[in-house]
Design an enzyme around this catalytic site. Structure first.
Site, PDB file in Angstrom:
ATOM      1  N   ASP A  46      56.833  26.654  66.227  1.00 17.36           N
ATOM      2  CA  ASP A  46      57.702  26.085  65.190  1.00 17.36           C
ATOM      3  C   ASP A  46      58.618  25.052  65.829  1.00 17.36           C
ATOM      4  OD1 ASP A  46      59.357  25.558  63.060  1.00 17.36           O
ATOM      5  OD2 ASP A  46      60.525  27.403  63.293  1.00 17.36           O
ATOM      6  N   ASN A  48      60.859  22.974  63.883  1.00 17.87           N
ATOM      7  CA  ASN A  48      62.091  22.638  63.154  1.00 17.87           C
ATOM      8  C   ASN A  48      62.916  23.851  62.738  1.00 17.87           C
ATOM      9  OD1 ASN A  48      60.429  23.645  61.210  1.00 17.87           O
ATOM     10  ND2 ASN A  48      60.702  21.961  59.761  1.00 17.87           N
ATOM     11  N   ASP A  50      62.293  26.482  60.897  1.00 13.21           N
ATOM     12  CA  ASP A  50      62.158  27.171  59.600  1.00 13.21           C
ATOM     13  C   ASP A  50      61.330  28.455  59.722  1.00 13.21           C
ATOM     14  OD1 ASP A  50      59.625  26.199  59.919  1.00 13.21           O
ATOM     15  OD2 ASP A  50      59.532  25.121  58.003  1.00 13.21           O
ATOM     16  N   ASP A 123      39.182  23.146  59.397  1.00 11.56           N
ATOM     17  CA  ASP A 123      38.624  24.076  58.430  1.00 11.56           C
ATOM     18  C   ASP A 123      38.305  23.292  57.157  1.00 11.56           C
ATOM     19  OD1 ASP A 123      38.169  26.822  57.367  1.00 11.56           O
ATOM     20  OD2 ASP A 123      39.552  27.366  58.980  1.00 11.56           O
ATOM     21  N   ASP A 225      34.472  27.128  55.623  1.00 15.63           N
ATOM     22  CA  ASP A 225      34.950  28.437  55.171  1.00 15.63           C
ATOM     23  C   ASP A 225      34.066  29.024  54.072  1.00 15.63           C
ATOM     24  OD1 ASP A 225      37.183  30.434  55.036  1.00 15.63           O
ATOM     25  OD2 ASP A 225      37.230  29.719  52.964  1.00 15.63           O
ATOM     26  N   GLU A 279      30.932  29.425  58.227  1.00 19.78           N
ATOM     27  CA  GLU A 279      31.332  30.823  58.343  1.00 19.78           C
ATOM     28  C   GLU A 279      30.274  31.668  57.635  1.00 19.78           C
ATOM     29  OE1 GLU A 279      34.348  32.286  55.822  1.00 19.78           O
ATOM     30  OE2 GLU A 279      35.077  33.742  57.260  1.00 19.78           O
ATOM     31  N   HIS A 346      41.169  34.935  62.783  1.00 19.42           N
ATOM     32  CA  HIS A 346      42.335  35.180  61.926  1.00 19.42           C
ATOM     33  C   HIS A 346      42.056  36.212  60.831  1.00 19.42           C
ATOM     34  CE1 HIS A 346      39.779  32.439  59.839  1.00 19.42           C
ATOM     35  NE2 HIS A 346      40.451  32.639  58.717  1.00 19.42           N
ATOM     36  N   ASP A 347      40.798  36.642  60.677  1.00 19.48           N
ATOM     37  CA  ASP A 347      40.471  37.665  59.676  1.00 19.48           C
ATOM     38  C   ASP A 347      40.264  39.031  60.313  1.00 19.48           C
ATOM     39  OD1 ASP A 347      40.480  35.790  57.644  1.00 19.48           O
ATOM     40  OD2 ASP A 347      38.334  35.374  57.835  1.00 19.48           O
TER      41      ASP A 347
END
Ligand code: TEU
Ligand code: CA
Length: 571
Positions: A46, A48, A50, A123, A225, A279, A346-347
């Protein structure tokens, strides 16, 4: 498929190949020789404050990525999105998600990557859009709207639609009644992710134009995807009871999928020197080969899921099953076609927790052993961000800590139907997708140096132990070992193009294989257990020389310590 899988383990009794030729220059490709680093942009860095990773954050860490020795970065979606599924719900394909920055940031990122000879794979999410996409807003506004046929609609006066199961819907129902036009729309994923109608040639042309937009900017490929799901049988036949247990068979590789890919290849892909990976690879050998066979003019490489089933739903897993799956997929593509090799994404939960152990004292050895597997197999390796450090599952205690739509909706569904939410929460500690999405630990400062604000998803508290700054200083760290592995792979084409031969296939604890190219042989021996285990290498050890090992005093030998990995050169 099963008989072939069973044969696999026995095939270790066949003679080791002696003189596998180096493929001719036409068959050697940069994307076969590359190592891919998959990066989850929300959780990398990150810039900035947030609490959300962003493109400027990634730019600030490109030297780190380069230092790993990887060649390609695959970025999870960074397009404009209301973020119900972390960017897998795209509202504008030609804009950058506000959380992540601007198109100017993107252009800088791409330029800075190319300066460093890093390639960028994006992706491509085209099975569905966001329900906030202009196409869908138009489509739902009236039955006569020109965008109506961009999506799948079922007019309610026809009665209820043929049942279709949804991955993320709270009721598992993939049809949602939309009042403005009194019709149902189809959504294989969440209600906020309506499925595009690929039968409509106008939709396909729009997508091809969009792909060219990014390729003309200079990106180096697409990870597509859920692509095996794009083609649907729009006569909507009934599926047998329980079909959702075998969803890829019913949803994957629908009518005309290969026609669409051939068309996309002709209009778009063939015009660029890019890497393309879908995928999912269907459910049969033919499906997979049809996607990536070099004579097919569709895609470059397959990304199958079968290995993920090996570890699903039960504690522990059978290493023999694991070997069978990897050996089978190697055999499928041993003559033509190409495959991806991965242990997490990520899954999935973190590979360390899922396939090994994140407990001390062995966690570092285990992370090195799993990375050794990833980087010495045949196929393009996909390293998932943080696995080069040995990140593990976070194992959230309460539902409030989760952000993933899959977990949240399932929980809601169980709650509403009187299901067992406690056992669900227990199992999500092992399998929940957020385990693999926690912020990258840069150093031991607050929030692991990921953000100066509040992170969107909790940082794994083990960051004081596992972080990049700490591992940078420790020459025995997973990070340093990971770099050595990549150097080894890069300095020897045997790891890319060499044949693969399983040794002692029925050993339930140790996974051993020989890679061979032009008479040169490398033996990889991996103890997948947290205790000592015999490898039964016999004569193979004669004259073997150590190339790399994950213990400080590694040497060729037959009995391995917990999670020990040896890479040996054979005479
Ligand atoms: O995943 C497609 C897919 O089939 C998933 O449902 C997968 O089986 C599941 O995540 C396993 O837990 C892709 C993306 O990788 C995923 O992140 C998205 O949520 C999904 O598509 C929808 O775009
Ligand atoms: Ca930010």
């Amino acid at each position: 498929m099963l008989p072939l899988a069973l044969l696999m383990l026995a095939s270790c009794n066949n003679p080791v190949p002696q003189n596998t030729p180096l493929p001719d220059s036409a068959s050697r490709k940069w994307w076969k020789e590359a190592v891919v680093y998959q990066l989850y942009p929300r959780s990398f860095k990150d810039n900035n404050g947030d609490g959300i990773g962003d493109l400027k954050g990634i730019i600030s860490k490109l030297d780190y990525i380069k230092s790993l020795g990887v060649d390609v970065v695959w970025l999870n979606p960074i397009y404009a999105s209301p973020n119900t599924d972390n960017g897998y719900d795209i509202s504008d394909y030609r804009a950058i998600m506000k959380d992540f920055g601007t198109m100017a940031d993107f252009d800088t990122l791409l330029k800075e990557m190319h300066v460093r000879h890093l390639k960028l794979v994006m992706d491509l999410v085209v099975n569905h859009t966001s329900d906030q996409n202009e196409w869908f807003l138009q489509s739902r506004s009236s039955r006569e709207n020109p965008y109506r046929n961009y999506y799948h609609w079922w007019n309610a006066e026809r009665g209820t639609p043929t049942p279709r199961w949804s991955f993320f819907d709270v009721n598992s129902d993939a049809w949602k009644l939309d009042t403005p036009t009194n019709s149902y729309y189809l959504h294989y994923f969440s209600r906020q992710q309506p499925d595009l109608n690929w039968e409509n040639p106008v939709v396909r042309q729009e997508i091809y134009k969009m792909m060219k937009y990014w390729l003309d900017k200079g990106i180096d490929g697409f990870r597509m995807d859920a692509f095996q799901f794009v083609a649907k049988d729009t006569t909507w036949p009934e599926f047998p009871k329980g079909y959702e247990q075998d969803i890829i068979k019913y949803y994957g590789m629908g009518p005309h999928l290969h026609d669409y890919l051939k068309e996309m290849n002709k209009d778009v892909l063939s015009k660029y020197d890019i890497m393309t990976v879908a995928e999912g690879a269907g459910s049969t050998l033919d499906d997979a080969m049809d996607l990536v066979g070099p004579d097919r003019n569709e895609l470059n490489m397959a990304y199958h899921f079968e290995v993920m089933d090996v570890g699903k739903g039960k504690p522990g897993y059978d290493l023999l099953e694991f070997k069978k799956v990897y050996s089978k997929w190697d055999t499928i593509f041993s003559q033509k076609g190409w495959v991806s090799v991965f242990l997490g994404n990520h899954d999935q939960p973190r590979m360390l927790s899922h396939w090994g152990s994140d407990s001390l004292p062995f966690r570092g050895y285990c992370a090195k052993m799993l990375n050794t597997f990833l980087l010495t197999m045949r196929g393009t390796p996909y390293a998932y961000y943080g696995d080069e450090l040995g990140m593990g599952n976070i194992r959230f205690e309460t539902i409030d800590d989760y952000r993933d739509v899959a977990t949240l909706n399932k929980y809601q569904h169980l709650k509403a139907t009187g299901g067992n939410v406690d056992s669900f929460l227990e199992s999500e500690k092992r399998f929940g997708r957020d385990n693999g999405r926690t912020p990258f630990p840069w150093d031991s400062s607050a929030n692991a140096g990921f953000t100066s604000g509040t992170p969107w998803l909790k940082v794994n508290p083990d960051y004081t132990l596992v972080n990049a700054a700490h591992e940078e200083k420790d020459s025995a760290s997973v990070l340093h070992y990971f770099r050595k592995l990549i150097r080894l792979r890069k300095s020897n084409p045997i790891f890319v193009y060499g044949s693969y031969h399983l040794i002692d296939g029925y050993n339930p604890e140790v996974y051993s294989y020989i890679r061979e190219l032009q008479g040169k042989k490398v033996l990889v021996v991996l103890n997948f257990r947290d205790h000592q285990a015999a490898a039964n290498l016999g004569d193979y050890l004669k004259g073997a020389k150590l190339l790399l090992g994950n213990y400080p005093d590694s040497a060729p030998k037959d009995v391995l310590r917990p999670f020990e990995a040896l890479v040996l050169e054979l005479p």
